[in-house]
Scaffold this active site. Structure first.
Site, PDB file in Angstrom:
ATOM      1  CG  HIS A  88     -14.529   3.416 -11.145  1.00  0.00           C
ATOM      2  ND1 HIS A  88     -15.313   3.476 -10.001  1.00  0.00           N
ATOM      3  CD2 HIS A  88     -13.447   2.676 -10.818  1.00  0.00           C
ATOM      4  CE1 HIS A  88     -14.708   2.812  -9.032  1.00  0.00           C
ATOM      5  NE2 HIS A  88     -13.589   2.304  -9.489  1.00  0.00           N
TER       6      HIS A  88
ATOM      7  CG  ASN B 118      -2.105  -0.874   1.147  1.00  0.00           C
ATOM      8  OD1 ASN B 118      -2.384  -1.434   0.092  1.00  0.00           O
ATOM      9  ND2 ASN B 118      -2.819  -1.025   2.242  1.00  0.00           N
TER      10      ASN B 118
END
Length: 731
Positions: free
Chosen positions: A479, A90
């Protein structure tokens, strides 16, 4: 029974209310003149940090919650290693994208401040101040606790110096057979410029001395990422490993014959991985994207992780050669690149891992199969929701596309693909549909971050099979997660739809928590038909029968839904908002929620990641509560509930409340109108809000406090609860 607006208008005072709605209908004494709002003209005169948390610091707080799962002794040992790996990967992405973006603004002297009022320079400062102690904590905890506990349970991550002579001989052979030919030592001197160092690569800086001239030299050896990071030692009763860089380091004499090895130190760099595509000038988006992907390899360095014991002169040399500053350097005590612990987490040691989860088939589909019905028969009997990974993606979403590809009565399939798996059964089904003579149109979003190359590959395979492939809009990412199947049934066409919150990716569907709805509702079918015409052709469609579509009408619709709760509260009708999403950043939405709170609307927000709203601030957000759930599965679903005076409305879809979702992406949010499904979604929200195992409460100062059961209260994990609904043995 919940009192509705109609009930109140008829003065029916005998109807009882739910507890959370009772609180919200208490008349507010705050007048409109005292509401705290942020007008454009006041933006520079107010302390914006009073109203918004910094986006980057909020993300860091999220990643700290991820790390906390690895620190928590209640988590299974190898799962703890996995969370440590996730924290590291991350952080890699955070530097490649977010830090790189802020650094670019700073370098270009952009006069841009964040929503909380920080300049790029100040943001870089506070990011570092937050990360240095966090990264240090991660590595120290790993070295002092996790590594030791792994050892005690048979997973030994040993340093080279700690293994016996026999196994050192094995590693010498391993080096000669597996490594030597792969390695390329690169000298650094006036005749040899500093070499290119690839993104996220682990390297050794090596100091050697010529045995004859006594001259010291500087060299670099890249640790190859084509081999396992941790080398397994054979003929041991347990899982014993040595880090690959240490195997290389203890055999450097083979790479530098005739030289004395003075010292070596590991380091790792992270580069800017943003793509800068001039879409307005690009005649061929694929070619432009491929060119940017080539350039991406040479992005500027935004971080260097380095052994904490490296001498100052070598540190200085690396900083100068890489074109960075001391502020970009992170000292690492111990192993660098803990993202590689992911491989350790998958060792065959079930006693130290989460109990394997196998999703269940949705009961409607299971019953339909027993009755000999096809999936279209089942959908035609009424809308139904699927909740992944608790309910199977393979037997629902994947089956929907695969059955459509093979069904003789299906005429057309239209679908959006944002991210899909490397060997996607969805894509194979679409190819098969085209080969079967069906009209197939697919919108492939080429700009899905870090999946660009994969999506180019799939787009070309689809095109070569006769699928109509489009790439969306210039300057917008598509998206939305939508699929439309058109089927001939007698003398009429029936449109079957799937609208979801997650990607059409069977791999991530196993560990992302997502929702989807199947329907053959005429209005939803007509809306998706209009949407695909908007996506594939020329259209300025602005009005949809049911759908909220970004960037067309979604922002406006959400603001109206929030405003309606405000008006209901003022008039004494039930008002309540629950919103679940990945991130909440948008200032306009946040301001509307503040206004709702100030008139007395209760608001519960379930925000997994970035959350810029300040809850529980007296006079501003007293009635706003925020929780974050971090657990085995990645919370990815988006659900929006509005009590609407007791006539409840609920929506699901692909969008977060962020400027990029509302203004710079094509997104779809759909209403869920079947009463039973509204109840099902509300129950999901209530279960998550009751979580006292994996939920964290956001405080007004930006800190998160993990919930623990109160005295006498049983522990309740929402994810475990959802698992037990399908498989009671997980209760």
């Amino acid at each position: 029974m919940t009192r509705t607006k109609k009930d109140l208008e008829q003065k029916d005072l005998d109807v009882s209310l739910e507890v959370d709605i009772i609180e919200s209908v208490v008349s507010s004494e705050i007048s409109e003149s005292t509401l705290v709002t942020i007008d454009k003209q006041d933006e520079k005169s107010v302390d914006r940090s009073m109203y918004f948390f910094n986006r980057e610091l909020s993300w860091i707080a999220f990643n700290k919650r991820v790390l906390s799962e690895g620190i928590d002794s209640r988590t299974s040992l190898l799962e703890r290693a996995k969370f440590f790996a996730i924290f590291s990967t991350n952080l890699d992405e955070f530097f490649m994208v977010r830090v790189a973006s802020v650094k670019k603004k700073f370098a270009e002297h952009m006069d841009i401040v964040s929503d909380d009022g920080l300049s790029p320079e100040k943001q870089l400062q506070v990011i570092r101040e937050a990360l240095v102690p966090l990264v240090t904590m991660q590595h120290e905890f790993f070295e002092n606790t996790i590594r030791q506990e792994l050892y005690e349970h048979g997973v030994k991550l040993l340093d080279y110096k700690d293994i016996d002579k026999k196994h050192q001989r094995y590693l010498k052979t391993y080096f000669q057979d597996k490594l030597f030919a792969v390695l390329t030592p690169l000298a650094v001197d006036p005749a040899h410029p500093f070499p290119y160092i690839s993104n996220l690569s682990l390297n050794l800086v090596v100091i050697v001395r010529d045995r004859y001239t006594k001259e010291k030299n500087f060299a670099r050896v890249k640790v190859p990422n084509v081999l396992p990071r941790f080398v397994k030692i054979p003929e041991t009763d347990d899982h014993t490993f040595v880090p690959l860089e240490q195997v290389i380091a203890h055999n450097l004499d083979a790479l530098f014959p005739g030289m004395e090895i003075i010292s070596y130190y590991p380091f790792r760099i992270t580069r800017d991985a943003q793509l800068d595509i001039e879409e307005e000038e690009a005649d061929d988006l694929i070619s432009a994207l491929q060119e940017e992907l080539r350039k991406q390899k040479f992005g500027s360095v935004v971080r260097m992780e380095i052994a904490s014991d490296i001498p100052p002169e070598i540190r200085k040399e690396l900083i100068e050669q890489l074109g960075i500053t001391e502020a970009d350097v992170y000292d690492i005590p111990g192993l660098i690149g803990l993202g590689d612990l992911m491989a350790i987490s998958f060792l065959p040691m079930p006693e130290h891992q989460d109990k394997p989860w196998k999703s269940v088939t949705h009961p409607r589909l299971k019953q339909g199969d027993e009755d000999g019905k096809n999936i279209f028969d089942i959908i035609s009997e009424g809308d139904f929701l699927v909740h992944h990974p608790y309910q199977s993606f393979t037997t629902t979403v994947q089956r929907f596309i695969e059955d459509a590809a093979n069904d003789d009565d299906v005429l057309a399939i239209k679908q959006t693909l944002y991210r899909t798996s490397g060997d996607s059964p969805i894509v194979h089904a679409l190819i098969r549909a085209a080969e079967n003579g069906k009209q197939v149109a697919v919108l492939v979003e080429l700009k899905a971050r870090f999946d660009e190359a994969n999506n180019i590959l799939w787009a070309r395979k689809l095109e070569n099979s006769g699928v109509h492939v489009v790439y969306g809009f210039k300057n917008l990412k598509t998206h939305t997660k939508t699929a439309l199947v058109v089927r001939q049934e007698g003398d009429r066409l029936v449109r079957y739809v799937h609208i979801g919150t997650g990607n059409y990716n069977p791999k991530t569907a196993r560990f992302y928590s997502d929702l989807g709805i199947f329907s053959c509702n005429d209005n939803l079918g007509a809306d998706l038909t209009d949407l695909f015409n908007y996506l594939t052709g020329y259209s300025r469609q602005r009005d949809y029968r049911k759908l909220l579509v970004a960037p067309v009408n979604m922002r406006e619709k959400f603001l109206k839904l929030i405003q309606r709760e405000i008006e209901h509260q003022k008039q004494g009708y039930p008002s309540y908002i629950i919103a679940k999403m990945n991130s909440l950043v948008d200032p306009e939405i946040i301001s509307a929620l503040y206004e709702a709170s100030q008139v007395g609307v209760n608001i519960d927000l379930i925000i997994r990641g970035i959350c810029c709203i300040r809850p529980k601030v007296k006079g501003l957000s007293d009635r706003i509560r925020v929780i974050s759930v971090i657990g085995r599965f990645l919370e990815h679903s988006r659900i929006f509930y509005f009590s609407n005076g007791g006539e409840e409305q609920i929506y699901i879809g692909s969008a977060d409340w962020m400027p990029r979702n509302l203004d710079a992406r094509v997104e779809v949010i759909t209403p869920v109108e079947e009463v039973s499904l509204i109840k099902e979604l509300k129950q999901i929200l209530e279960i998550i809000l009751a979580d006292n195992r994996q939920a964290w409460d956001l405080k007004e100062d930006g800190t998160y406090i993990q919930r623990v059961p109160k005295d006498g209260e049983p522990e309740m994990s929402s994810q475990k609860h959802f698992m037990s609904q399908g498989r009671p043995e997980f209760a």
